[in-house]
Enzyme design. Structure first.
Site, PDB file in Angstrom:
ATOM      1  N   GLU A 219       0.822  -1.218   0.000  1.00  0.00           N
ATOM      2  CA  GLU A 219       0.000   0.000   0.000  1.00  0.00           C
ATOM      3  C   GLU A 219       0.856   1.269   0.000  1.00  0.00           C
ATOM      4  O   GLU A 219       0.785   2.079   0.933  1.00  0.00           O
ATOM      5  CB  GLU A 219      -0.931   0.018   1.217  1.00  0.00           C
ATOM      6  CG  GLU A 219      -1.873  -1.168   1.295  1.00  0.00           C
ATOM      7  CD  GLU A 219      -2.949  -1.020   2.367  1.00  0.00           C
ATOM      8  OE1 GLU A 219      -2.859  -0.075   3.170  1.00  0.00           O
ATOM      9  OE2 GLU A 219      -3.879  -1.832   2.390  1.00  0.00           O
TER      10      GLU A 219
ATOM     11  N   GLU B 176      -5.054  -8.708   0.949  1.00  0.00           N
ATOM     12  CA  GLU B 176      -5.651  -8.367   2.248  1.00  0.00           C
ATOM     13  C   GLU B 176      -7.121  -8.087   2.037  1.00  0.00           C
ATOM     14  O   GLU B 176      -7.518  -7.453   1.052  1.00  0.00           O
ATOM     15  CB  GLU B 176      -5.037  -7.091   2.868  1.00  0.00           C
ATOM     16  CG  GLU B 176      -3.692  -7.261   3.509  1.00  0.00           C
ATOM     17  CD  GLU B 176      -3.163  -5.959   4.126  1.00  0.00           C
ATOM     18  OE1 GLU B 176      -3.957  -5.130   4.626  1.00  0.00           O
ATOM     19  OE2 GLU B 176      -1.939  -5.765   4.094  1.00  0.00           O
TER      20      GLU B 176
HETATM   21  C1  BGP Z   1      -4.016  -2.134   5.702  1.00  0.00           C
HETATM   22  C2  BGP Z   1      -2.582  -2.344   6.113  1.00  0.00           C
HETATM   23  C3  BGP Z   1      -2.392  -3.203   7.312  1.00  0.00           C
HETATM   24  C4  BGP Z   1      -3.512  -3.192   8.340  1.00  0.00           C
HETATM   25  C5  BGP Z   1      -4.894  -3.072   7.723  1.00  0.00           C
HETATM   26  C6  BGP Z   1      -5.997  -2.766   8.699  1.00  0.00           C
HETATM   27  O1  BGP Z   1      -4.169  -0.878   5.137  1.00  0.00           O
HETATM   28  O2  BGP Z   1      -1.827  -2.904   5.069  1.00  0.00           O
HETATM   29  O3  BGP Z   1      -1.141  -2.945   7.838  1.00  0.00           O
HETATM   30  O4  BGP Z   1      -3.232  -2.476   9.432  1.00  0.00           O
HETATM   31  O5  BGP Z   1      -4.943  -2.116   6.707  1.00  0.00           O
HETATM   32  O6  BGP Z   1      -6.151  -1.390   8.877  1.00  0.00           O
HETATM   33  P1  BGP Z   1      -6.047  -0.677  10.266  1.00  0.00           P
HETATM   34  O7  BGP Z   1      -4.967  -1.356  10.994  1.00  0.00           O
HETATM   35  O8  BGP Z   1      -5.738   0.736   9.979  1.00  0.00           O
HETATM   36  O9  BGP Z   1      -7.384  -0.845  10.897  1.00  0.00           O
END
Ligand code: BGP
Length: 458
Positions: free
Chosen positions: A162, A360
């Site tokens: 990302e 993801e």
């Molecule tokens: C994505 C990232 C992760 C993870 C996930 C969940 O954007 O790659 O690292 O953290 O989101 O989001 P958050 O942790 O901000 O709730």
């Protein structure tokens, strides 16, 4: 109905070094920021309070096995491997990553390795981070070192996770260090990230390694409020800025001409060198990881722009709260399952149907302890979330999309940047105090789905 997936479909989950490992000396921007502004982190919990993968990697890999993962993505910490970013390699870090990679392979779990997951070494940030081309070269060297050290056993590499998020967070919207609000600097950081990506791809190809190299992008389909041309145009600009600013360079080897023209007309373009174009063209990938959490809904602006305000993407659109949208209230993100299908169809129709997978997808929920039944979190909502997304992914595959797998965020509840442990995403519950791990209902559901390479749903 039975949803069956192609042979050798990748079933697994994703995590990252900084969010899981702990026990790290090499300082990152997160450690630095947390030391100065702990109030910016949920409950004042910082990046050293992790799920202790550094100690528990062996038993955690056993748990991955129990979840029937055939693949697993994590990242290498640049700051652990090369604490000052450019100098000596830390032999303890090499041992650690060797052990993890070897154990994964031994257990039949294919390692997918990311080189950069939001964790800039502080020494590199001190010289300007992604705004400085020297950091691009330092990253390329770090990537090359990783290929040399681990490239014989890691066959799926990702240059960035990302990459737009540190740009948005650090240079536009104040949720990552260095908390700058300046579009031109954001554009420079983004541009240099693309150059860093391309240099790593170039180094990988030059080394003739056995595997493949790609990138993981968070693609947020941009849906206009209506088909009114003003709304459609607003959605198009959002798509250019947030998706195509990385998607086009890595899949087509060049930036969208209308994005370049737009930024030029507002004098926001980064400084480019004539040779950059060739480099970017060489950065085309073998495999795209798609992170999908939420769509982006936009409409045209209702008000005029304040000419005194800093130039922002929102000069061209407003966000649109669609009535009746389904929300994950804990994270504040809309849940829109067909988005996964729309992404795959867009890749198929407009980008030559590249090899890709969902790298993801996930649902962060607060206070999951309230769902404990007989000692286990009964997260039926997560099972529904996954199965509904998988049904749309399945439709995409049945219509010819080249999607090779599905990884969930995440394996064990982990530390989530500024949200720390507020929202839990894991297949496995983490007791932060005791570090005890307990498989949730969704973990069992996923293990069965991976084992059968299919699931049933009404
Ligand atoms: C994505 C990232 C992760 C993870 C996930 C969940 O954007 O790659 O690292 O953290 O989101 O989001 P958050 O942790 O901000 O709730």
């Amino acid at each position: 109905m039975k949803y069956a997936f192609p042979d050798n479909f990748w079933w697994g989950s994703a995590s990252s070094a900084l969010q899981t490992e702990g026990a790290r000396e090499g300082e990152t921007t997160w450690d630095y920021w947390f030391a100065r502004e702990p109030n910016r982190f949920h409950n004042g919990v910082g990046p050293q309070q992790t799920s202790t993968f550094y100690q528990h990697w062996k038993t955690d890999i056993q748990l991955l096995k129990q979840l029937n993962h055939n693949s697993f993505r994590t990242s290498i910490s640049w700051a652990r491997l090369i604490p000052d970013g450019i100098g000596e390699v830390n032999p303890e870090a090499v041992d650690f990553y060797n052990q993890v990679i070897d154990e994964l392979n031994e257990q039949g779990i294919t390692p997918f390795i990311t080189l950069f997951h939001f964790d800039m070494p502080m020494a590199m940030q001190e010289i300007g981070g992604w705004e400085n081309r020297d950091v691009v070269d330092a990253y390329a060297r770090y990537a090359q070192i990783c290929f040399e050290l681990f490239g014989d056993r890691v066959l799926h590499w990702f240059t960035f996770n990302e990459p737009i998020v540190p740009v948005e967070g650090g240079y536009l919207y104040d949720f990552h260090y260095p908390n700058v609000v300046d579009f031109r600097r954001a554009a420079t950081a983004a541009y240099h990230t693309v150059l860093a990506h391309a240099k790593a791809v170039q180094a990988y190809r030059a080394g003739h390694y056995a595997g493949e190299i790609g990138i993981v992008l968070n693609l947020t389909p941009s849906y206009p409020r209506s088909q009114n041309p003003a709304d459609v145009k607003a959605a198009h600009v959002a798509d250019l800025m947030f998706n195509r600013s990385f998607l086009d360079p890595v899949l087509r080897g060049e930036y969208p001409a209308d994005l370049v023209a737009l930024l030029k007309s507002y004098d926001q373009l980064p400084a480019c060198k004539p040779e950059d174009g060739f480099l970017i063209a060489e950065g085309k990938i073998d495999l795209l990881g798609v992170n999908y959490y939420q769509p982006r809904r936009v409409k045209c602006r209702d008000s005029a722009v304040n000419p005194q305000a800093p130039f922002m993407p929102e000069w061209f659109f407003d966000s649109y709260e669609m009535p009746g949208r389904k929300m994950n209230p804990y994270r504040g993100w809309e849940i829109y399952e067909p988005g996964i299908y729309d992404i795959l169809v867009n890749l198929r129709d407009n980008y030559g149907n590249p090899r890709c997978f969902i790298s993801e997808n996930g649902m962060g929920v607060e206070n999951e302890q309230r769902f404990i039944e007989n000692g286990q979190i009964n997260d039926q909502y997560r099972i529904e979330f996954i199965s509904e997304h998988l049904a749309w992914l399945h439709k995409g595959i049945s219509e010819g999309c080249n999607c090779l797998g599905y990884h969930m965020w995440t394996f064990i509840d982990n530390w989530s940047w500024c949200n720390a442990y507020k929202n839990r995403y894991g297949f496995i519950q983490l007791d932060l105090k005791t570090q005890q791990r307990t498989i949730k209902k969704s973990g069992e559901w996923f293990a069965a789905t991976a084992l059968n390479n299919s699931f049933d749903k009404e």
